[in-house]
Design a protein around this motif. Structure first.
Motif, PDB file in Angstrom:
ATOM      1  N   THR A 136      -2.942   0.859  -4.125  1.00 44.58           N
ATOM      2  CA  THR A 136      -2.905  -0.525  -3.671  1.00 44.58           C
ATOM      3  C   THR A 136      -2.301  -1.370  -4.777  1.00 44.58           C
ATOM      4  OG1 THR A 136      -4.874  -0.208  -2.312  1.00 44.58           O
ATOM      5  CG2 THR A 136      -4.296  -2.469  -2.869  1.00 44.58           C
ATOM      6  N   ASN A 137      -1.252  -2.115  -4.447  1.00 41.33           N
ATOM      7  CA  ASN A 137      -0.573  -2.999  -5.392  1.00 41.33           C
ATOM      8  C   ASN A 137      -1.000  -4.434  -5.126  1.00 41.33           C
ATOM      9  OD1 ASN A 137       1.327  -1.056  -6.724  1.00 41.33           O
ATOM     10  ND2 ASN A 137       1.869  -0.741  -4.595  1.00 41.33           N
ATOM     11  N   GLN A 174       0.875  -1.170   0.000  1.00 38.33           N
ATOM     12  CA  GLN A 174       0.000   0.000   0.000  1.00 38.33           C
ATOM     13  C   GLN A 174       0.914   1.223   0.000  1.00 38.33           C
ATOM     14  OE1 GLN A 174      -3.219  -0.163  -0.194  1.00 38.33           O
ATOM     15  NE2 GLN A 174      -4.107   1.660   0.665  1.00 38.33           N
ATOM     16  N   VAL A 175       0.593   2.234  -0.799  1.00 37.08           N
ATOM     17  CA  VAL A 175       1.419   3.440  -0.909  1.00 37.08           C
ATOM     18  C   VAL A 175       0.577   4.656  -0.549  1.00 37.08           C
ATOM     19  CG1 VAL A 175       2.833   4.847  -2.461  1.00 37.08           C
ATOM     20  CG2 VAL A 175       2.757   2.357  -2.759  1.00 37.08           C
ATOM     21  N   THR A 195      -4.051  -0.076 -13.372  1.00 37.04           N
ATOM     22  CA  THR A 195      -3.296  -1.045 -14.161  1.00 37.04           C
ATOM     23  C   THR A 195      -3.721  -2.432 -13.702  1.00 37.04           C
ATOM     24  OG1 THR A 195      -1.426  -1.269 -12.634  1.00 37.04           O
ATOM     25  CG2 THR A 195      -1.345   0.576 -14.213  1.00 37.04           C
ATOM     26  N   THR A 196      -3.185  -3.451 -14.296  1.00 36.16           N
ATOM     27  CA  THR A 196      -3.527  -4.805 -13.870  1.00 36.16           C
ATOM     28  C   THR A 196      -2.904  -5.140 -12.517  1.00 36.16           C
ATOM     29  OG1 THR A 196      -1.664  -5.710 -15.109  1.00 36.16           O
ATOM     30  CG2 THR A 196      -3.819  -5.669 -16.212  1.00 36.16           C
ATOM     31  N   SER A 197      -1.946  -4.339 -12.078  1.00 34.02           N
ATOM     32  CA  SER A 197      -1.280  -4.630 -10.805  1.00 34.02           C
ATOM     33  C   SER A 197      -1.475  -3.547  -9.745  1.00 34.02           C
ATOM     34  CB  SER A 197       0.216  -4.835 -11.035  1.00 34.02           C
ATOM     35  OG  SER A 197       0.791  -3.681 -11.616  1.00 34.02           O
ATOM     36  N   GLN A 198      -2.186  -2.447 -10.058  1.00 30.77           N
ATOM     37  CA  GLN A 198      -2.351  -1.373  -9.077  1.00 30.77           C
ATOM     38  C   GLN A 198      -3.601  -0.536  -9.362  1.00 30.77           C
ATOM     39  OE1 GLN A 198      -0.068   2.496  -9.085  1.00 30.77           O
ATOM     40  NE2 GLN A 198       0.928   1.497  -7.358  1.00 30.77           N
TER      41      GLN A 198
END
Length: 142
Positions: free
Chosen positions: A66-67, A56-57, A107-110
């Motif tokens: 969120t990643n 989490q950033v 994105t697909t990751s975040q």
């Protein structure tokens, strides 16, 4: 030795209430997180619990990325969530919510979300670091 169970339909113990496996697989949340956005830095202490979240950033007031541990199949997944007020005074209690950050495409990751006050007497639309924020992702994993 790993084993595999292949079924088309699940039923309860009496043979009733069936549901197809596609509903189970496609209808289940693929990622979720419950965190405290007021802690400043994300060192693990602010995340209460999560599933399929790598990190989490904190990008600033009310701005969180969120990643995912396992990527989504595409960027057309759905999200929902909640946020709570960070102040119990009547001026900042109202409808609070999260929204997707339009400046940062998922994105697909975040995914990046914004936590904001709704319409209130003193905080109309202001971003805030909520003490309790939840995010749920639905879609297909890659």
């Amino acid at each position: 030795m790993a084993s595999e169970l292949r079924v088309n339909t699940l039923k309860d113990a009496s043979g009733n209430n069936s549901i197809g496996m596609s509903y189970v697989a496609e209808g289940s949340a693929k990622s979720w997180i419950n965190f405290n956005g007021q802690t400043g830095t994300f060192d693990g202490g602010q995340v209460r619990d999560s599933f399929n979240v790598a990190s989490q950033v904190d990008n600033g007031t009310g701005d969180f990325a969120t990643n995912f541990t396992n990527a989504m199949n595409n960027t057309n997944y759905a999200f929902s969530g909640t946020t709570s007020s960070n102040n119990a005074s009547a001026g900042t209690r109202g409808t609070n919510g999260i929204m997707m950050d339009q400046a940062t495409d998922p994105t697909t990751s975040q995914i990046t979300i914004l936590s904001a006050y709704g319409s209130t007497a003193s905080s109309d639309g202001a971003f805030h670091n909520s003490p309790r924020t939840t995010l749920i992702i639905h879609g297909d994993l890659a």
